[in-house]
Design a protein around this motif. Structure first.
Motif, PDB file in Angstrom:
ATOM      1  N   THR A  28      39.894  57.917  31.858  1.00  0.00           N
ATOM      2  CA  THR A  28      38.770  57.141  32.396  1.00  0.00           C
ATOM      3  C   THR A  28      39.302  55.834  32.976  1.00  0.00           C
ATOM      4  N   ILE A  29      38.570  55.308  33.963  1.00  0.00           N
ATOM      5  CA  ILE A  29      38.969  54.037  34.593  1.00  0.00           C
ATOM      6  C   ILE A  29      37.767  53.111  34.659  1.00  0.00           C
ATOM      7  N   THR A  30      38.016  51.826  34.388  1.00  0.00           N
ATOM      8  CA  THR A  30      36.928  50.854  34.468  1.00  0.00           C
ATOM      9  C   THR A  30      37.442  49.519  34.997  1.00  0.00           C
ATOM     10  N   HIS A  31      36.536  48.794  35.669  1.00  0.00           N
ATOM     11  CA  HIS A  31      36.824  47.452  36.200  1.00  0.00           C
ATOM     12  C   HIS A  31      36.132  46.462  35.263  1.00  0.00           C
ATOM     13  N   PRO A  32      36.854  45.933  34.265  1.00  0.00           N
ATOM     14  CA  PRO A  32      36.203  45.123  33.224  1.00  0.00           C
ATOM     15  C   PRO A  32      35.380  43.957  33.776  1.00  0.00           C
ATOM     16  N   ALA A  33      35.887  43.256  34.795  1.00  0.00           N
ATOM     17  CA  ALA A  33      35.201  42.044  35.279  1.00  0.00           C
ATOM     18  C   ALA A  33      33.783  42.327  35.757  1.00  0.00           C
ATOM     19  N   SER A  34      33.508  43.555  36.262  1.00  0.00           N
ATOM     20  CA  SER A  34      32.156  43.836  36.760  1.00  0.00           C
ATOM     21  C   SER A  34      31.385  44.794  35.854  1.00  0.00           C
ATOM     22  N   THR A  35      31.988  45.233  34.745  1.00  0.00           N
ATOM     23  CA  THR A  35      31.257  46.162  33.852  1.00  0.00           C
ATOM     24  C   THR A  35      31.240  45.624  32.416  1.00  0.00           C
ATOM     25  N   THR A  36      32.240  46.015  31.615  1.00  0.00           N
ATOM     26  CA  THR A  36      32.230  45.647  30.188  1.00  0.00           C
ATOM     27  C   THR A  36      32.208  44.132  29.956  1.00  0.00           C
ATOM     28  N   HIS A  37      32.798  43.375  30.862  1.00  0.00           N
ATOM     29  CA  HIS A  37      32.835  41.921  30.714  1.00  0.00           C
ATOM     30  C   HIS A  37      32.044  41.233  31.831  1.00  0.00           C
ATOM     31  N   GLY A  38      31.119  41.981  32.448  1.00  0.00           N
ATOM     32  CA  GLY A  38      30.358  41.468  33.588  1.00  0.00           C
ATOM     33  C   GLY A  38      29.296  40.444  33.227  1.00  0.00           C
ATOM     34  N   ARG A  39      28.848  40.434  31.973  1.00  0.00           N
ATOM     35  CA  ARG A  39      27.754  39.540  31.593  1.00  0.00           C
ATOM     36  C   ARG A  39      28.231  38.182  31.094  1.00  0.00           C
ATOM     37  N   ILE A  40      29.542  38.036  30.901  1.00  0.00           N
ATOM     38  CA  ILE A  40      30.017  36.719  30.465  1.00  0.00           C
ATOM     39  C   ILE A  40      30.303  35.859  31.701  1.00  0.00           C
ATOM     40  N   THR A  41      30.306  34.555  31.525  1.00  0.00           N
ATOM     41  CA  THR A  41      30.462  33.651  32.668  1.00  0.00           C
ATOM     42  C   THR A  41      31.851  33.823  33.296  1.00  0.00           C
ATOM     43  N   PRO A  42      31.956  33.574  34.625  1.00  0.00           N
ATOM     44  CA  PRO A  42      33.268  33.691  35.277  1.00  0.00           C
ATOM     45  C   PRO A  42      34.322  32.814  34.607  1.00  0.00           C
TER      46      PRO A  42
END
Ligand SMILES: *Cc1c(COP(=O)(O)O)cnc(C)c1O
Length: 391
Positions: free
Chosen positions: A343-357
Protein backbone atom coordinates in the motif's frame (compact mmCIF):
# COMPACT_ATOMS: atom_id res chain seq x y z
CA UNK A 1 0.60 -24.05 29.06
CA UNK A 2 3.82 -23.84 31.10
CA UNK A 3 5.34 -26.53 28.90
CA UNK A 4 4.04 -24.78 25.78
CA UNK A 5 5.75 -21.55 26.84
CA UNK A 6 9.14 -23.18 26.29
CA UNK A 7 8.35 -23.64 22.59
CA UNK A 8 9.77 -21.39 19.87
CA UNK A 9 7.61 -18.43 18.74
CA UNK A 10 6.57 -20.05 15.44
CA UNK A 11 5.41 -23.15 17.32
CA UNK A 12 3.42 -21.06 19.80
CA UNK A 13 1.90 -19.18 16.84
CA UNK A 14 0.49 -22.42 15.46
CA UNK A 15 -0.33 -24.28 18.67
CA UNK A 16 -0.69 -22.10 21.79
CA UNK A 17 -4.13 -21.55 23.25
CA UNK A 18 -5.91 -24.14 21.08
CA UNK A 19 -8.72 -25.88 22.96
CA UNK A 20 -10.77 -28.66 21.37
CA UNK A 21 -14.50 -29.01 21.76
CA UNK A 22 -16.16 -32.42 22.27
CA UNK A 23 -15.88 -33.03 18.49
CA UNK A 24 -12.07 -33.12 18.47
CA UNK A 25 -11.65 -30.62 15.62
CA UNK A 26 -8.02 -30.00 14.62
CA UNK A 27 -8.52 -26.39 13.49
CA UNK A 28 -9.68 -23.88 16.12
CA UNK A 29 -13.48 -23.66 16.22
CA UNK A 30 -15.45 -20.49 15.64
CA UNK A 31 -18.04 -20.07 18.40
CA UNK A 32 -20.58 -17.69 16.87
CA UNK A 33 -22.86 -17.38 19.86
CA UNK A 34 -23.71 -14.32 21.89
CA UNK A 35 -24.62 -16.28 25.03
CA UNK A 36 -24.01 -19.66 26.67
CA UNK A 37 -26.62 -21.88 28.29
CA UNK A 38 -26.63 -23.49 31.71
CA UNK A 39 -27.85 -26.91 32.80
CA UNK A 40 -29.86 -25.52 35.69
CA UNK A 41 -30.74 -22.41 37.66
CA UNK A 42 -28.16 -23.41 40.22
CA UNK A 43 -25.40 -23.65 37.58
CA UNK A 44 -26.37 -20.24 36.16
CA UNK A 45 -26.15 -18.69 39.62
CA UNK A 46 -22.84 -20.41 40.30
CA UNK A 47 -21.30 -19.20 37.00
CA UNK A 48 -22.45 -15.61 37.49
CA UNK A 49 -21.07 -15.44 41.02
CA UNK A 50 -17.87 -17.45 40.54
CA UNK A 51 -14.45 -15.92 40.00
CA UNK A 52 -13.46 -18.99 37.98
CA UNK A 53 -13.48 -18.43 34.21
CA UNK A 54 -16.54 -19.85 32.47
CA UNK A 55 -18.51 -18.68 29.48
CA UNK A 56 -21.69 -16.71 30.14
CA UNK A 57 -22.03 -14.04 27.47
CA UNK A 58 -19.68 -13.03 24.62
CA UNK A 59 -19.25 -9.47 25.89
CA UNK A 60 -17.45 -11.14 28.84
CA UNK A 61 -15.71 -14.13 27.26
CA UNK A 62 -16.00 -16.37 24.20
CA UNK A 63 -13.94 -19.54 23.61
CA UNK A 64 -12.62 -18.41 20.21
CA UNK A 65 -11.59 -15.04 21.64
CA UNK A 66 -9.96 -16.79 24.61
CA UNK A 67 -7.91 -19.01 22.27
CA UNK A 68 -6.65 -15.90 20.45
CA UNK A 69 -5.81 -14.18 23.76
CA UNK A 70 -3.86 -17.19 25.05
CA UNK A 71 -1.94 -17.59 21.80
CA UNK A 72 -0.91 -13.92 21.62
CA UNK A 73 -0.04 -13.87 25.35
CA UNK A 74 2.26 -16.89 24.84
CA UNK A 75 3.94 -15.20 21.87
CA UNK A 76 4.52 -11.86 23.66
CA UNK A 77 5.52 -13.57 26.91
CA UNK A 78 2.69 -11.92 28.87
CA UNK A 79 0.76 -13.31 31.83
CA UNK A 80 -2.51 -12.24 30.29
CA UNK A 81 -3.96 -10.80 27.08
CA UNK A 82 -7.30 -9.01 26.76
CA UNK A 83 -8.62 -8.79 23.18
CA UNK A 84 -10.50 -5.71 21.99
CA UNK A 85 -12.66 -4.61 19.05
CA UNK A 86 -9.87 -2.52 17.49
CA UNK A 87 -6.41 -1.18 18.21
CA UNK A 88 -7.93 2.11 19.36
CA UNK A 89 -10.26 0.37 21.81
CA UNK A 90 -7.19 -1.43 23.22
CA UNK A 91 -5.60 1.95 23.98
CA UNK A 92 -8.92 3.31 25.30
CA UNK A 93 -9.40 0.29 27.59
CA UNK A 94 -5.85 0.63 28.88
CA UNK A 95 -6.17 4.28 29.86
CA UNK A 96 -9.76 4.01 31.15
CA UNK A 97 -8.84 1.04 33.32
CA UNK A 98 -5.51 2.24 34.70
CA UNK A 99 -5.88 6.04 34.97
CA UNK A 100 -8.17 8.42 36.86
CA UNK A 101 -8.89 12.16 36.80
CA UNK A 102 -5.79 14.12 37.76
CA UNK A 103 -3.35 11.59 36.29
CA UNK A 104 -0.77 12.43 33.62
CA UNK A 105 0.66 10.62 30.58
CA UNK A 106 4.04 11.18 28.94
CA UNK A 107 3.84 10.09 25.30
CA UNK A 108 6.10 10.05 22.31
CA UNK A 109 5.14 12.80 19.87
CA UNK A 110 5.53 10.25 17.06
CA UNK A 111 2.48 8.09 17.77
CA UNK A 112 -0.54 7.08 15.72
CA UNK A 113 -2.77 10.10 14.90
CA UNK A 114 -5.92 8.62 16.44
CA UNK A 115 -3.99 7.95 19.68
CA UNK A 116 -3.06 11.65 19.84
CA UNK A 117 -6.75 12.54 19.25
CA UNK A 118 -7.81 10.11 21.97
CA UNK A 119 -5.37 11.64 24.47
CA UNK A 120 -6.00 15.29 23.49
CA UNK A 121 -9.74 15.32 22.84
CA UNK A 122 -11.31 12.45 24.79
CA UNK A 123 -9.19 11.39 27.76
CA UNK A 124 -8.43 15.05 28.51
CA UNK A 125 -12.16 15.72 29.08
CA UNK A 126 -11.95 13.28 32.00
CA UNK A 127 -9.05 15.14 33.58
CA UNK A 128 -6.05 13.19 32.24
CA UNK A 129 -3.36 15.35 30.62
CA UNK A 130 -0.67 14.30 28.18
CA UNK A 131 2.79 15.75 27.58
CA UNK A 132 4.51 14.87 24.29
CA UNK A 133 8.24 14.28 24.06
CA UNK A 134 10.78 13.21 21.45
CA UNK A 135 10.61 9.55 20.44
CA UNK A 136 14.39 9.33 20.48
CA UNK A 137 15.68 11.68 23.23
CA UNK A 138 15.41 9.74 26.51
CA UNK A 139 16.31 12.78 28.65
CA UNK A 140 13.07 14.47 27.52
CA UNK A 141 11.08 11.54 28.95
CA UNK A 142 12.83 11.81 32.28
CA UNK A 143 12.29 15.58 32.44
CA UNK A 144 8.57 15.35 31.55
CA UNK A 145 7.62 13.01 34.42
CA UNK A 146 5.56 14.78 37.12
CA UNK A 147 4.41 13.55 40.55
CA UNK A 148 1.01 12.66 39.01
CA UNK A 149 2.44 10.83 35.96
CA UNK A 150 1.09 7.27 35.76
CA UNK A 151 2.26 6.02 32.40
CA UNK A 152 4.70 6.48 29.55
CA UNK A 153 3.42 5.61 26.07
CA UNK A 154 5.43 4.92 22.91
CA UNK A 155 5.29 3.25 19.54
CA UNK A 156 8.41 2.01 17.77
CA UNK A 157 9.29 2.21 14.93
CA UNK A 158 7.10 5.28 14.49
CA UNK A 159 4.74 6.06 11.65
CA UNK A 160 5.62 7.26 9.03
CA UNK A 161 9.27 8.24 9.70
CA UNK A 162 10.31 4.94 11.35
CA UNK A 163 12.01 6.64 14.33
CA UNK A 164 13.19 3.99 16.79
CA UNK A 165 12.65 4.56 20.53
CA UNK A 166 15.00 2.87 23.00
CA UNK A 167 12.53 0.66 24.89
CA UNK A 168 15.05 -0.52 27.53
CA UNK A 169 16.25 3.04 28.29
CA UNK A 170 12.69 4.42 28.54
CA UNK A 171 11.68 1.40 30.66
CA UNK A 172 14.51 2.36 33.03
CA UNK A 173 13.04 5.88 33.29
CA UNK A 174 9.62 4.34 34.04
CA UNK A 175 11.07 2.08 36.77
CA UNK A 176 12.99 4.96 38.36
CA UNK A 177 9.80 7.01 38.67
CA UNK A 178 7.55 4.07 39.54
CA UNK A 179 5.30 4.53 36.48
CA UNK A 180 4.16 2.08 33.78
CA UNK A 181 5.65 1.83 30.29
CA UNK A 182 3.11 1.03 27.56
CA UNK A 183 4.45 0.02 24.12
CA UNK A 184 2.30 -0.10 20.99
CA UNK A 185 3.98 -3.06 19.25
CA UNK A 186 1.79 -3.00 16.14
CA UNK A 187 4.58 -2.36 13.60
CA UNK A 188 6.88 -5.16 14.79
CA UNK A 189 4.58 -7.80 16.32
CA UNK A 190 6.12 -10.25 18.83
CA UNK A 191 7.98 -11.88 15.94
CA UNK A 192 10.31 -8.88 15.47
CA UNK A 193 10.26 -7.19 18.89
CA UNK A 194 9.47 -8.34 22.45
CA UNK A 195 8.89 -5.23 24.61
CA UNK A 196 8.37 -7.24 27.84
CA UNK A 197 11.93 -8.60 27.56
CA UNK A 198 13.13 -4.97 27.41
CA UNK A 199 11.21 -3.86 30.53
CA UNK A 200 7.82 -2.73 29.21
CA UNK A 201 4.82 -3.23 31.54
CA UNK A 202 2.03 -3.26 28.95
CA UNK A 203 1.95 -4.05 25.23
CA UNK A 204 -0.78 -2.83 22.87
CA UNK A 205 -1.66 -4.24 19.45
CA UNK A 206 -3.77 -3.22 16.53
CA UNK A 207 -4.39 -6.77 15.29
CA UNK A 208 -5.96 -5.15 12.24
CA UNK A 209 -2.49 -4.82 10.76
CA UNK A 210 0.06 -7.68 10.63
CA UNK A 211 -1.78 -10.09 12.95
CA UNK A 212 -4.64 -10.33 10.45
CA UNK A 213 -2.10 -9.69 7.72
CA UNK A 214 -4.58 -9.83 4.90
CA UNK A 215 -6.52 -6.61 5.39
CA UNK A 216 -9.85 -8.14 6.42
CA UNK A 217 -11.01 -7.27 9.94
CA UNK A 218 -10.40 -4.93 12.88
CA UNK A 219 -9.24 -5.93 16.33
CA UNK A 220 -6.74 -5.22 19.05
CA UNK A 221 -5.22 -6.45 22.28
CA UNK A 222 -3.79 -5.28 25.59
CA UNK A 223 -1.20 -7.50 27.30
CA UNK A 224 0.49 -7.42 30.68
CA UNK A 225 0.46 -8.82 34.20
CA UNK A 226 -2.70 -10.36 35.66
CA UNK A 227 -2.80 -7.44 38.09
CA UNK A 228 -2.82 -4.81 35.32
CA UNK A 229 -5.10 -6.77 32.97
CA UNK A 230 -7.88 -7.47 35.50
CA UNK A 231 -9.18 -3.84 35.40
CA UNK A 232 -8.72 -3.76 31.59
CA UNK A 233 -10.90 -6.87 31.33
CA UNK A 234 -13.36 -5.29 33.79
CA UNK A 235 -13.63 -2.18 31.60
CA UNK A 236 -14.35 -4.24 28.47
CA UNK A 237 -16.83 -6.52 30.22
CA UNK A 238 -18.80 -3.48 31.35
CA UNK A 239 -18.28 -0.97 28.52
CA UNK A 240 -18.32 -3.51 25.67
CA UNK A 241 -15.62 -2.88 23.03
CA UNK A 242 -14.80 -6.60 23.04
CA UNK A 243 -13.43 -8.55 20.09
CA UNK A 244 -15.97 -10.49 18.00
CA UNK A 245 -15.52 -14.25 17.82
CA UNK A 246 -15.33 -14.14 14.04
CA UNK A 247 -12.50 -11.60 14.08
CA UNK A 248 -10.68 -13.60 16.78
CA UNK A 249 -10.87 -16.66 14.54
CA UNK A 250 -9.35 -14.66 11.64
CA UNK A 251 -6.53 -13.51 13.97
CA UNK A 252 -5.86 -17.05 15.24
CA UNK A 253 -5.30 -18.13 11.66
CA UNK A 254 -3.27 -14.95 10.98
CA UNK A 255 -0.92 -15.68 13.88
CA UNK A 256 -0.14 -19.11 12.42
CA UNK A 257 1.65 -17.53 9.44
CA UNK A 258 2.93 -14.39 11.21
CA UNK A 259 6.57 -15.49 11.39
CA UNK A 260 6.96 -16.29 7.70
CA UNK A 261 5.01 -13.17 6.73
CA UNK A 262 7.05 -10.82 8.96
CA UNK A 263 10.30 -12.29 7.66
CA UNK A 264 9.08 -11.82 4.08
CA UNK A 265 7.75 -8.26 4.70
CA UNK A 266 11.15 -7.35 6.20
CA UNK A 267 13.19 -8.95 3.40
CA UNK A 268 11.08 -7.24 0.70
CA UNK A 269 11.30 -3.91 2.55
CA UNK A 270 15.08 -4.02 2.84
CA UNK A 271 15.44 -4.79 -0.84
CA UNK A 272 13.02 -2.00 -1.80
CA UNK A 273 14.67 0.51 0.58
CA UNK A 274 18.11 -0.23 -0.91
CA UNK A 275 16.72 0.31 -4.41
CA UNK A 276 14.98 3.55 -3.42
CA UNK A 277 18.22 4.89 -1.92
CA UNK A 278 19.88 4.88 -5.36
CA UNK A 279 16.98 6.39 -7.32
CA UNK A 280 17.98 9.87 -8.57
CA UNK A 281 14.60 11.44 -7.74
CA UNK A 282 14.52 10.13 -4.17
CA UNK A 283 15.96 12.62 -1.67
CA UNK A 284 15.87 10.41 1.44
CA UNK A 285 14.79 6.94 2.56
CA UNK A 286 13.58 6.11 6.07
CA UNK A 287 13.99 2.43 6.96
CA UNK A 288 15.49 1.07 10.24
CA UNK A 289 17.19 -1.77 8.36
CA UNK A 290 19.37 0.63 6.34
CA UNK A 291 22.77 1.61 7.77
CA UNK A 292 21.88 5.24 6.84
CA UNK A 293 19.01 5.23 9.39
CA UNK A 294 19.90 7.40 12.44
CA UNK A 295 18.95 4.62 14.93
CA UNK A 296 20.06 1.68 12.78
CA UNK A 297 22.28 0.18 15.50
CA UNK A 298 19.54 0.42 18.14
CA UNK A 299 16.97 -1.01 15.72
CA UNK A 300 19.17 -4.00 14.97
CA UNK A 301 19.69 -4.63 18.69
CA UNK A 302 16.04 -4.20 19.65
CA UNK A 303 14.32 -5.70 16.60
CA UNK A 304 14.94 -8.93 14.75
CA UNK A 305 14.80 -7.07 11.41
CA UNK A 306 13.70 -3.73 9.95
CA UNK A 307 9.98 -4.48 9.57
CA UNK A 308 7.59 -3.78 6.71
CA UNK A 309 7.29 0.02 6.53
CA UNK A 310 9.50 2.10 4.23
CA UNK A 311 9.06 5.85 3.85
CA UNK A 312 10.85 8.07 1.37
CA UNK A 313 10.95 11.64 0.24
CA UNK A 314 10.74 12.40 -3.47
CA UNK A 315 12.31 15.51 -4.97
CA UNK A 316 9.67 18.01 -6.15
CA UNK A 317 7.28 18.10 -3.18
CA UNK A 318 3.61 17.20 -3.23
CA UNK A 319 3.25 17.27 -7.01
CA UNK A 320 6.05 14.75 -7.48
CA UNK A 321 4.77 12.57 -4.62
CA UNK A 322 1.23 12.51 -6.02
CA UNK A 323 2.68 11.66 -9.46
CA UNK A 324 4.24 8.51 -7.97
CA UNK A 325 0.90 7.52 -6.42
CA UNK A 326 -1.16 8.27 -9.52
CA UNK A 327 1.16 6.24 -11.76
CA UNK A 328 0.82 3.03 -9.75
CA UNK A 329 -1.13 0.18 -11.33
CA UNK A 330 -0.39 -2.56 -8.80
CA UNK A 331 0.14 -0.94 -5.40
CA UNK A 332 -3.05 -0.13 -3.45
CA UNK A 333 -3.63 3.56 -2.70
CA UNK A 334 -4.81 3.23 0.90
CA UNK A 335 -3.60 4.16 4.37
CA UNK A 336 -3.89 0.63 5.79
CA UNK A 337 -0.73 -1.35 6.47
CA UNK A 338 0.34 -4.86 7.37
CA UNK A 339 -1.41 -6.43 4.39
CA UNK A 340 -0.04 -8.96 1.90
CA UNK A 341 -0.83 -6.22 -0.66
CA UNK A 342 1.64 -3.33 -0.85
CA UNK A 343 0.00 0.00 0.00
CA UNK A 344 1.09 3.60 -0.60
CA UNK A 345 0.03 6.77 1.17
CA UNK A 346 0.91 10.49 1.15
CA UNK A 347 0.94 11.26 4.90
CA UNK A 348 0.87 15.08 4.56
CA UNK A 349 -2.54 15.02 2.81
CA UNK A 350 -4.09 11.93 4.47
CA UNK A 351 -3.05 10.44 7.84
CA UNK A 352 -1.42 13.70 8.95
CA UNK A 353 -3.63 16.04 6.89
CA UNK A 354 -5.61 17.43 9.83
CA UNK A 355 -2.65 18.73 11.81
CA UNK A 356 -1.33 22.24 11.16
CA UNK A 357 1.38 22.68 8.49
CA UNK A 358 3.72 23.92 11.25
CA UNK A 359 3.15 20.82 13.40
CA UNK A 360 3.62 18.66 10.33
CA UNK A 361 6.89 20.34 9.46
CA UNK A 362 8.07 19.98 13.09
CA UNK A 363 7.27 16.27 12.89
CA UNK A 364 9.35 15.98 9.68
CA UNK A 365 6.36 15.09 7.50
CA UNK A 366 7.21 16.95 4.32
CA UNK A 367 5.08 17.39 1.19
CA UNK A 368 7.31 14.99 -0.74
CA UNK A 369 7.06 12.15 1.80
CA UNK A 370 5.48 8.83 0.79
CA UNK A 371 4.91 5.81 3.03
CA UNK A 372 4.94 2.30 1.64
CA UNK A 373 3.70 -0.70 3.62
CA UNK A 374 5.58 -3.35 1.71
CA UNK A 375 3.54 -6.44 0.88
CA UNK A 376 4.41 -9.89 -0.31
CA UNK A 377 4.45 -9.30 -4.09
CA UNK A 378 7.76 -9.75 -5.96
CA UNK A 379 9.96 -6.73 -5.18
CA UNK A 380 10.73 -6.19 -8.87
CA UNK A 381 7.03 -5.63 -9.57
CA UNK A 382 6.79 -3.10 -6.71
CA UNK A 383 9.90 -1.33 -8.02
CA UNK A 384 8.53 -1.13 -11.57
CA UNK A 385 5.23 0.24 -10.25
CA UNK A 386 7.07 3.04 -8.40
CA UNK A 387 9.61 3.68 -11.16
CA UNK A 388 6.88 4.76 -13.58
CA UNK A 389 5.97 7.83 -11.47
CA UNK A 390 9.46 8.49 -10.11
CA UNK A 391 10.61 9.32 -13.65
C1 LIG B 1 -3.69 1.19 13.14
C2 LIG B 1 -2.96 1.51 14.38
C3 LIG B 1 -3.64 1.71 15.59
C4 LIG B 1 -5.14 1.67 15.69
O1 LIG B 1 -5.65 0.42 15.39
P1 LIG B 1 -7.12 0.18 14.79
O2 LIG B 1 -7.21 -1.31 14.75
O3 LIG B 1 -7.19 0.85 13.47
O4 LIG B 1 -8.08 0.78 15.76
C5 LIG B 1 -2.88 1.96 16.72
N1 LIG B 1 -1.54 2.03 16.66
C6 LIG B 1 -0.87 1.86 15.52
C7 LIG B 1 0.61 1.95 15.52
C8 LIG B 1 -1.54 1.60 14.32
O5 LIG B 1 -0.86 1.45 13.19
Amino acid sequence: MSEKNSYQPETLAVRAGAVRSQFGENSEALFLTSSFTFDSAAQAAERFLSNEPSNIYSRFTNPTVTMFEERLAAMEGAERCVATASGMSAILACVMALLKAGDHIVASQSIFGATINLFNNIIKKFGVETTYVSATDVSEWDAAVRPNTRLLFLETPSNPLTEVSDIAAIAAVAKRHGVLLVVDNCFCTPILQRPFDLGADIVIHSATKYIDGQGRVLGGAVLGSKKHMEPVFGFLRTAGPTLSAFNAWIFLKGLETLKIRMDAHSANSLELARWLEVQPNVARVYYPGLPSHPQHALAMKQQKSGGGIVSFEVKGGKEAAWRVIDNTRLISITANLGDTKTTITHPASTTHGRITPEARAAAGITEGLLRIAVGLEAVVDIQNDLARGLG
